[in-house]
Design an enzyme around this catalytic site. Structure first.
Site, PDB file in Angstrom:
ATOM      1  N   ALA A  10       0.806  -1.236   0.000  1.00 50.20           N
ATOM      2  CA  ALA A  10       0.000   0.000   0.000  1.00 50.20           C
ATOM      3  C   ALA A  10       0.830   1.274   0.000  1.00 50.20           C
ATOM      4  O   ALA A  10       0.256   2.362  -0.011  1.00 50.20           O
ATOM      5  CB  ALA A  10      -0.925  -0.001   1.216  1.00 50.20           C
ATOM      6  N   GLY A  13       2.520   3.239  -5.813  1.00 53.76           N
ATOM      7  CA  GLY A  13       1.865   2.720  -7.002  1.00 53.76           C
ATOM      8  C   GLY A  13       0.364   2.555  -6.874  1.00 53.76           C
ATOM      9  O   GLY A  13      -0.347   3.381  -6.299  1.00 53.76           O
ATOM     10  N   ILE A  14      -0.132   1.449  -7.411  1.00 57.80           N
ATOM     11  CA  ILE A  14      -1.567   1.176  -7.424  1.00 57.80           C
ATOM     12  C   ILE A  14      -2.116   1.052  -6.008  1.00 57.80           C
ATOM     13  O   ILE A  14      -3.221   1.514  -5.708  1.00 57.80           O
ATOM     14  CB  ILE A  14      -1.857  -0.103  -8.232  1.00 57.80           C
ATOM     15  CG1 ILE A  14      -1.495   0.119  -9.705  1.00 57.80           C
ATOM     16  CG2 ILE A  14      -3.320  -0.509  -8.114  1.00 57.80           C
ATOM     17  CD1 ILE A  14      -1.492  -1.150 -10.537  1.00 57.80           C
ATOM     18  N   SER A 171      -3.184  -9.474 -13.652  1.00 63.49           N
ATOM     19  CA  SER A 171      -2.540  -8.803 -14.778  1.00 63.49           C
ATOM     20  C   SER A 171      -3.035  -9.399 -16.085  1.00 63.49           C
ATOM     21  O   SER A 171      -3.491 -10.549 -16.130  1.00 63.49           O
ATOM     22  CB  SER A 171      -1.019  -8.981 -14.677  1.00 63.49           C
ATOM     23  OG  SER A 171      -0.363  -8.532 -15.843  1.00 63.49           O
ATOM     24  N   TYR A 193       6.705 -14.045 -13.335  1.00 61.58           N
ATOM     25  CA  TYR A 193       5.656 -13.071 -13.045  1.00 61.58           C
ATOM     26  C   TYR A 193       4.343 -13.477 -13.706  1.00 61.58           C
ATOM     27  O   TYR A 193       3.282 -13.507 -13.058  1.00 61.58           O
ATOM     28  CB  TYR A 193       6.077 -11.677 -13.519  1.00 61.58           C
ATOM     29  CG  TYR A 193       5.060 -10.601 -13.211  1.00 61.58           C
ATOM     30  CD1 TYR A 193       4.962 -10.063 -11.935  1.00 61.58           C
ATOM     31  CD2 TYR A 193       4.188 -10.128 -14.191  1.00 61.58           C
ATOM     32  CE1 TYR A 193       4.027  -9.082 -11.635  1.00 61.58           C
ATOM     33  CE2 TYR A 193       3.255  -9.146 -13.908  1.00 61.58           C
ATOM     34  CZ  TYR A 193       3.177  -8.621 -12.636  1.00 61.58           C
ATOM     35  OH  TYR A 193       2.245  -7.661 -12.345  1.00 61.58           O
TER      36      TYR A 193
END
Length: 345
Positions: A10, A13-14, A171, A193
């Site tokens: 947190a 970024g997002i 993603s 990833y």
């Protein structure tokens, strides 16, 4: 009673953008920033409080690449809260990303340029490493660490009278071709990833099957192509100076180039407003941005099978049993060693 919202990853970024948008949406929540680095977590907390002075914000230390850290964080969560209403499983890593420059430049001036940027297919590889727990780092951080956290705080999440939500940051790079049930940690491959994100999609399906009747629901989100520290680390900075104008131009033809963390958090915030029991577990919710800069959510069917998701879930349960047993044995040895040393003194 205040809703408790816990967000992993947190501090930037997002994750940070999501926290800000959650406080704008509902300033009566208790927001917990779960981060590996406590200095960065506190900095994020101070920033959010400067924008929302009356907000109720806590911080929690958790390194999802360490089972010891995850278990300690789970104990802390159970001491602080009676329930968790929203668990945003957002933290993730892409270590040592390598890019195939030949594929990149040939794709840059081809019809596949949008697909290439949106998915990274055939473009990105990673050099993974093994953690102190003996697991692949990307798998443990992106998937297994979160799974152990869910399992450890399960009593706080399962309430039939008032459902809780698990919301995964997945993603468009989550591809079936990168994942194998026989090598779910992706020890042999170079697309750890992509494999880990496909694994989270599979796990979400299984979690719904096992926990919906107990009041716990799971959803997955694709934030689109967002420029974060993780994204910028893929290429040298001088190349981004060349690429960014092209990306803004390509954005005219696609809605998946959300670009900013604020835009990328759209679907994550949208799920905060929904009744989870009405959602389709086989849908991935994509953050989208129109050419005019308007944000919206687009649900898309995932390429997943119930059988594969269940097999993967059972493999995770077995891995959980093995790793926790090893940890217990190691802790017992350390205790005996300390007692022996104390007697000698």
């Amino acid at each position: 009673m205040k809703k408790v919202v816990l967000v992993t990853g947190a501090n930037s970024g997002i994750g940070l953008a999501l926290c800000e948008r959650l406080l704008i949406e509902d300033d009566q929540i208790h927001l917990c920033l779960a981060c590996r680095n406590m200095q960065k977590a506190e900095a994020a907390r101070i920033l959010l409080l400067s924008l929302h002075p009356a907000a109720d914000i806590g911080i929690l230390q958790v390194n999802l690449g360490s089972l010891k850290s995850v278990r300690h964080a789970a104990v802390e969560v159970k001491q602080r809260y009676r329930r968790v209403d929203f668990l945003y499983l957002n933290a993730g890593i892409m270590p040592n990303p390598c890019i195939d420059l030949k594929v990149f430049f040939s794709g840059l001036f081809s019809r596949k340029v949008i697909h290439m940027f949106a998915t990274g297919e055939g473009l990105l590889t990673q050099k993974d490493q093994v953690t102190d727990d003996g697991l692949q780092e990307v798998f443990e951080t992106n998937v297994f660490g979160h799974f152990i956290l869910i399992r450890a705080i399960e009593p706080l999440l399962c309430h039939i009278d008032s459902p809780s939500q698990l919301i995964w940051t997945s993603s468009s790079n989550a591809r079936r071709s990168a994942f194998s049930l026989q090598d779910y940690q992706h020890i042999q491959g170079q697309e750890s990833y992509s494999s880990s994100k496909y694994a989270t999609d599979l796990l979400s399906i299984a979690l719904n099957r096992h926990f919906n009747q107990q009041g716990l629901y799971s959803s997955v989100v694709c934030p689109g192509l967002v420029m974060t520290n993780l994204t910028y680390g893929i290429l040298p900075s001088f190349l981004w100076m060349f690429i960014m104008p092209i990306m803004w131009l390509i954005r005219i033809f696609t809605n998946s180039f959300t670009i900013t963390p604020y835009n990328g958090a759209e679907a994550l915030l949208w799920l905060f407003r929904q009744k989870p029991e009405l959602l389709d577990p086989f849908l991935k919710y994509h953050s989208c941005t129109s050419i005019r800069g308007n944000n919206y959510v687009e649900p898309r069917k995932m390429d997943l099978e119930n059988e594969s998701s269940e097999l993967f879930y059972q493999k995770l349960l077995e891995l959980e049993k093995q790793t926790l047993q090893r940890m217990a044995e190691a802790e017992e040895k350390q205790t005996l060693k300390r007692l022996s040393e104390a007697k000698e003194k």
